[in-house]
Design an enzyme around this catalytic site. Structure first.
Site, mmCIF file in Angstrom:
data_model
loop_
_atom_site.group_PDB
_atom_site.id
_atom_site.type_symbol
_atom_site.label_atom_id
_atom_site.label_comp_id
_atom_site.label_asym_id
_atom_site.label_seq_id
_atom_site.Cartn_x
_atom_site.Cartn_y
_atom_site.Cartn_z
ATOM 1 N N ALA A 46 -23.373 16.411 -6.512
ATOM 2 C CA ALA A 46 -22.484 15.977 -6.582
ATOM 3 C C ALA A 46 -21.699 14.781 -5.510
ATOM 4 C CB ALA A 46 -21.104 16.312 -6.946
ATOM 5 N N TYR A 323 -30.163 25.180 -1.157
ATOM 6 C CA TYR A 323 -29.264 25.423 -1.770
ATOM 7 C C TYR A 323 -28.270 24.377 -2.674
ATOM 8 C CZ TYR A 323 -26.744 29.110 -5.005
ATOM 9 O OH TYR A 323 -26.291 29.608 -6.680
ATOM 10 N N LYS A 496 -12.584 12.112 25.100
ATOM 11 C CA LYS A 496 -11.703 12.490 25.700
ATOM 12 C C LYS A 496 -10.764 10.813 25.854
ATOM 13 C CE LYS A 496 -8.878 14.445 29.428
ATOM 14 N NZ LYS A 496 -8.724 14.406 31.016
ATOM 15 N N ASN A 605 -10.622 19.461 37.604
ATOM 16 C CA ASN A 605 -11.044 17.630 38.791
ATOM 17 C C ASN A 605 -11.153 17.959 39.704
ATOM 18 O OD1 ASN A 605 -13.179 15.320 37.950
ATOM 19 N ND2 ASN A 605 -11.292 14.792 39.336
ATOM 20 N N SER A 606 -9.467 17.268 40.491
ATOM 21 C CA SER A 606 -9.217 16.959 41.832
ATOM 22 C C SER A 606 -9.718 18.185 42.163
ATOM 23 C CB SER A 606 -8.104 16.873 41.286
ATOM 24 O OG SER A 606 -7.446 15.079 40.452
#
Length: 654
Positions: A46, A323, A496, A605-606
């Site tokens: 389907a 399946y 992001k 990060n910083s």
């Protein structure tokens, strides 16, 4: 045939042809041997893309299905670009009505949105009286499998895949641990690598526990009033039946599941069963004209999981036993098998679907945290931060992909690329965010950024940093996806999302972020939006299909720590998707604080890049993130206004 270059695929259904197209796009020479059976699962299906509506239990199969569903939009777009044909892809969502009211805890913890008896009829009028409610799964959808197969075949032929129709494989000839050739009704064929993707017929080639499960189906024609849409616009996945409306007015009704061997044909009992179930779910169907009956064989296995990967011989690969999920799993199967053939790269997921699992007892999986392996770590479900059962694994799951580290880092602001490289390794992170615009420039300090990390081990999170409008962010996100592909992450659809119109405070634009997220989700991206700590916006982004929400702790790069604790706590409590605290974290204690609150991850990060010693700080942040997570799972003691002695007050010496 050239025995040193050719790949022979046995099976010309959706799995075999999808693998052929992927391999050909990677430069391989491919021959497909197709036996031309009209009752293959590809034709009989389907076309539902329904890992959630099918209520697949958590585990490898659900992970595989979710990964493939995320790949679907780009896979469809690729085939449509190659052929110009419409595949009938429709991410319309799936409504799953029920006849028995489930327990309250199940209604609250399902992956879908629970709708009561009144609400579900607002989504779909005309449901049967027995329907007492149901779930809405907005991320599921459908594709028209009868349009997919011609498009796949045309794409394969246009690319130069050799398709041999009417081929029945009798024997695989083997010598010294390798398949040397196959004997067929059209003679002997030789190749370098052999892939069996012949569905229910795989057990006729090898002694595999794959058996045919017959399914009968029918189609009716939906009536339409002038200038009005068809009555059914979205899939109804009811108990033991499903109704799949095509955009041309055809309604597919399926399907029986009959373990009757190779018994062919539609039967009166099978069709009667389908009609009874369908009219109970949606009574109006009783008056609609019948267009067609058909039947086919699904390839079933004892555990209802597919068989994927290398098997027995060095140059023999299996891709069978899908399946009920062959249509859904075509993109991910093609990608994984092509990686295995071309790059000898085995996706960890494949380990769960090896063919030898039926004949040998698998070894227990290794514990992910050997340092603390004397104690089971609680398994926490992303976005549902309540107490859960103990499990040796605690993984971060985003858009179906699993990560053992809950720290994400960046690549900007480091004194040098070598220090950035060392810091990423020291942090133990698995996700690194990369500004797409930084990678695309050769300005000083940016050269070689794309090649600086091993993208075979680190998952790239392209970001739209520097984008001031939704339109700009959408364009850059598309570039980011292509960049990830060029660097070897062909199935990476993560982005992001940052929409920041003003430079002074670098606060995200909520309206622009929502607009961009809605469009990117439609295009098949796994969207990780950076937002203010706004619980209402977070819920709205979750509703449109974002993979996470990423509220800021305080302004980017400020090092002020978590200034929005109350709002972030609300977001964590209400979210059913992972919550990642992003921006403002300055010290390991603040990273730990975010995790202790129940955040699923942090992005830093910083605080690492600008530290006096970034490498040491990266290691500290990784340890703090892990400690905070364990503290959250362990559960802190209640805060009291008075002292309680920690030593026992009974049994003391008098």
């Amino acid at each position: 045939m050239n025995a040193t270059n050719d790949i022979i695929i046995i099976g010309g259904g959706i799995i075999g042809t999808a693998i052929a197209v992927d391999l050909k796009l990677r430069g391989a020479s491919v021959t497909v041997c197709n036996r031309n059976f009209p009752q293959t699962a590809s034709v009989a299906a389907a076309g539902m893309l329904a890992p959630y509506a099918e209520e697949l239990p958590s585990g490898p199969l659900l992970d595989l299905c979710l990964k493939s569903r995320w790949l679907y939009p780009e896979w469809v777009r690729k085939l449509q670009d190659l052929t110009g044909l419409d595949l009938g892809y429709n991410p319309c969502g799936i409504l799953a009505p029920v006849y028995d009211l489930p327990p309250v805890e199940l209604r609250n913890n399902s992956k879908g949105q629970w709708l009561d008896k009144t609400a579900i009829r607002l989504y779909q009028p005309g449901l049967g009286d027995d329907v007492v409610g149901g779930w809405w799964y907005p991320e599921d959808g459908q594709v028209d499998n009868r349009q997919v197969m011609p498009a796949l075949r045309q794409a394969a032929q246009q690319l130069g895949v050799e398709i041999k129709d009417g081929v029945t494989v009798n024997t695989l000839q083997q010598k010294q641990g390798k398949i040397t050739s196959i004997l067929t009704n059209q003679g002997e064929l030789e190749g370098n690598t052999y892939i069996i993707a012949s569905g229910s017929w795989a057990s006729q080639i090898l002694p595999l526990p794959v058996r045919p499960i017959k399914g009968q189906m029918l189609a009716v024609r939906m009536p339409q009033q002038p200038n009005e849409p068809y009555t059914l616009q979205r899939v109804l996945y009811g108990p033991q039946t499903y109704l799949v409306p095509r955009q041309n007015g055809r309604l597919i009704i399926g399907a029986t599941s009959e373990d009757v061997g190779w018994t062919p044909h539609n039967t009166p009992q099978g069709i009667e069963t389908l009609i009874k179930r369908a009219t109970r779910l949606y009574p109006k169907i009783a008056d609609w004209p019948i267009e067609e009956f058909w039947w086919g064989y699904r390839p079933g296995t004892p555990d209802e999981l597919p068989i994927l990967g290398q098997y027995g011989c060095d140059n023999l690969i299996l891709a069978t036993g899908h399946y009920r999920n062959g249509i859904l799993l075509a993109p991910v199967t093609a990608s994984m098998i092509a990686d295995l053939v071309i790059n000898q790269k085995t996706d960890p997921l494949l380990d769960n679907f090896k063919g030898d699992r039926f004949y040998s007892k698998p070894s227990p999986p290794p514990l992910s945290m050997t340092t603390f392996n004397h104690y089971a770590v609680p398994q926490a479900i992303n976005g549902n931060n309540g107490t859960s059962q103990l499990s040796p694994v605690d993984e971060l799951i985003i858009a179906g992909r699993k990560f053992h580290s809950r720290l994400m880092t960046g690549t900007g602001k480091y004194p040098s690329i070598p220090i950035m490289q060392q810091s990423v390794v020291a942090s133990g992170c698995q996700i690194v965010t990369v500004a797409v615009r930084r990678v695309q420039t050769n300005a000083p300090g940016h050269e070689g950024l794309a090649e600086a990390l091993d993208w075979g081990k680190i998952w790239m999170l392209p970001n739209t940093a520097g984008c001031k409008t939704a339109e700009e962010a959408i364009r850059v996100a598309r570039l980011g996806r292509e960049m990830a592909k060029l660097l070897g992450q062909e199935d990476n659809n993560f982005v992001k999302l940052e929409v920041i119109p003003y430079d002074k405070y670098l606060l995200p634009d909520p309206i622009g972020t929502l607009e961009a997220a809605e469009q990117l989700v439609k295009e098949g991206f796994a969207v990780l939006p950076y937002i203010n700590a706004d619980p209402l916006l977070a819920k709205r982004l979750e509703d449109v299909g974002c993979a996470t929400v990423m509220p800021l702790g305080s302004p980017i790069g400020s090092g002020q720590g978590i200034r929005n604790q109350a709002n972030i706590a609300i977001i964590i409590e209400e979210a059913k998707i992972p919550v990642v605290v992003d921006a403002g974290i300055g010290t390991p204690s603040e990273a730990s604080q975010a995790m202790e609150m129940g955040a699923d991850a942090v992005l830093i990060n910083s605080a690492i890049a600008l530290a006096q010693n970034p490498v040491i700080m990266a290691k500290a942040m990784g340890m703090a993130t892990e400690a905070g997570r364990l503290a959250y799972l362990g559960g802190r003691i209640p805060v009291k206004e008075y002292a309680i002695a920690s030593s026992p007050l009974t049994g003391t010496v008098v």
